[in-house]
Design a protein around this motif. Sequence first.
Motif, PDB file in Angstrom:
ATOM      1  N   ARG A  79     -36.359  40.014  -2.852  1.00 54.65           N
ATOM      2  CA  ARG A  79     -37.006  41.231  -2.366  1.00 54.65           C
ATOM      3  C   ARG A  79     -38.329  40.833  -1.714  1.00 54.65           C
ATOM      4  N   PRO A  80     -38.968  41.755  -1.009  1.00 50.33           N
ATOM      5  CA  PRO A  80     -40.233  41.387  -0.332  1.00 50.33           C
ATOM      6  C   PRO A  80     -41.272  40.801  -1.282  1.00 50.33           C
ATOM      7  N   ASP A  81     -41.241  41.204  -2.560  1.00 47.53           N
ATOM      8  CA  ASP A  81     -42.250  40.668  -3.489  1.00 47.53           C
ATOM      9  C   ASP A  81     -41.813  39.341  -4.113  1.00 47.53           C
ATOM     10  N   GLY A  82     -40.702  38.788  -3.647  1.00 44.10           N
ATOM     11  CA  GLY A  82     -40.277  37.472  -4.123  1.00 44.10           C
ATOM     12  C   GLY A  82     -39.377  37.503  -5.337  1.00 44.10           C
ATOM     13  N   THR A  83     -39.155  38.672  -5.913  1.00 42.16           N
ATOM     14  CA  THR A  83     -38.263  38.745  -7.085  1.00 42.16           C
ATOM     15  C   THR A  83     -36.813  38.714  -6.612  1.00 42.16           C
ATOM     16  N   PRO A  84     -35.905  38.288  -7.476  1.00 46.79           N
ATOM     17  CA  PRO A  84     -34.500  38.227  -7.048  1.00 46.79           C
ATOM     18  C   PRO A  84     -33.918  39.616  -6.791  1.00 46.79           C
ATOM     19  N   GLN A  85     -33.136  39.713  -5.746  1.00 47.63           N
ATOM     20  CA  GLN A  85     -32.478  40.976  -5.437  1.00 47.63           C
ATOM     21  C   GLN A  85     -31.357  41.276  -6.437  1.00 47.63           C
ATOM     22  N   CYS A  86     -30.969  40.241  -7.153  1.00 47.22           N
ATOM     23  CA  CYS A  86     -29.890  40.358  -8.147  1.00 47.22           C
ATOM     24  C   CYS A  86     -30.241  41.396  -9.217  1.00 47.22           C
ATOM     25  N   ILE A  87     -29.265  42.209  -9.561  1.00 46.74           N
ATOM     26  CA  ILE A  87     -29.472  43.222 -10.597  1.00 46.74           C
ATOM     27  C   ILE A  87     -28.753  42.842 -11.897  1.00 46.74           C
ATOM     28  N   GLU A 166     -34.424  27.133  -7.906  1.00 48.37           N
ATOM     29  CA  GLU A 166     -33.941  26.490  -6.678  1.00 48.37           C
ATOM     30  C   GLU A 166     -33.113  27.467  -5.850  1.00 48.37           C
ATOM     31  N   LEU A 167     -32.314  28.288  -6.530  1.00 45.78           N
ATOM     32  CA  LEU A 167     -31.479  29.257  -5.805  1.00 45.78           C
ATOM     33  C   LEU A 167     -32.340  30.243  -5.021  1.00 45.78           C
ATOM     34  N   LEU A 168     -33.523  30.526  -5.533  1.00 42.20           N
ATOM     35  CA  LEU A 168     -34.402  31.502  -4.882  1.00 42.20           C
ATOM     36  C   LEU A 168     -35.285  30.875  -3.815  1.00 42.20           C
ATOM     37  N   THR A 169     -35.729  29.662  -4.043  1.00 42.05           N
ATOM     38  CA  THR A 169     -36.804  29.130  -3.207  1.00 42.05           C
ATOM     39  C   THR A 169     -36.396  27.985  -2.295  1.00 42.05           C
ATOM     40  N   TRP A 170     -35.192  27.415  -2.490  1.00 41.57           N
ATOM     41  CA  TRP A 170     -34.818  26.272  -1.651  1.00 41.57           C
ATOM     42  C   TRP A 170     -34.701  26.665  -0.166  1.00 41.57           C
TER      43      TRP A 170
END
Length: 193
Positions: A79-87, A166-170
């Motif tokens: 999401r724009p704030d860097g948190t995962p979009q995953c629910i 890694e999944l979020l930031t790579w």
Amino acid sequence: MNTKPHTRKVYWNAPTMTWWERAYLFEILRGLAITGGVFLANMWKWVTFRKGALTTYYPEETRADYAAGNRGKHVLTQRPDGTPQCIACNMCATVCPAQVIEIDAVFDPDDPAHPKRPSRFEIDYSRCIFCGLCVEACPEDAIRMVKEVPELTSLDRRNMWIKMDELLTWNPQSDVAKPYPAKGAAASRKGAQ
Ligand code: SF4
Ligand code: SF4
């Protein structure tokens, strides 16, 4: 016993062979000539210190010509704030035929727009078959696969888990089609009503 006569299906592209091909021996010799020619050409390049066969010496070398649609490494969108979009709905883990996705979910009461999120999201690359079903199953476009291939080599399969960081930031990606309300926005709207 079923004795009903049947007619075998004929495919539109069923091969037809010439007498030359039916003779078998000529085609065997032609195949050997092609294989031997390629082998000798590559061997000549090898002994003259040039690269011969189109072989990628993985893991020292990696190919650069993967198709754009190659199902390679996974990415969790942000999401724009860097948190995962995953629910943390677990649909990807449920559909995964190799059962290699592990998710721990946490509840965030301060974020009414998306109160459930993963605290741990890991994929075991020692067993993933890169089928892409996790991507297809996700209702949130929270997991994607990009063409780059993961670094798979390891001497210990227990080290082949790819973790949420890694999944979020790579290769950070966001879903521009779904502008989520910022954290707290839903709560403030509710309070104003
Ligand atoms: S690509 Fe297939 S095997 Fe790999 S995590 Fe996704 S669903 Fe599972
Ligand atoms: S990645 Fe998608 S399918 Fe998997 S738990 Fe998150 S929201 Fe659900």
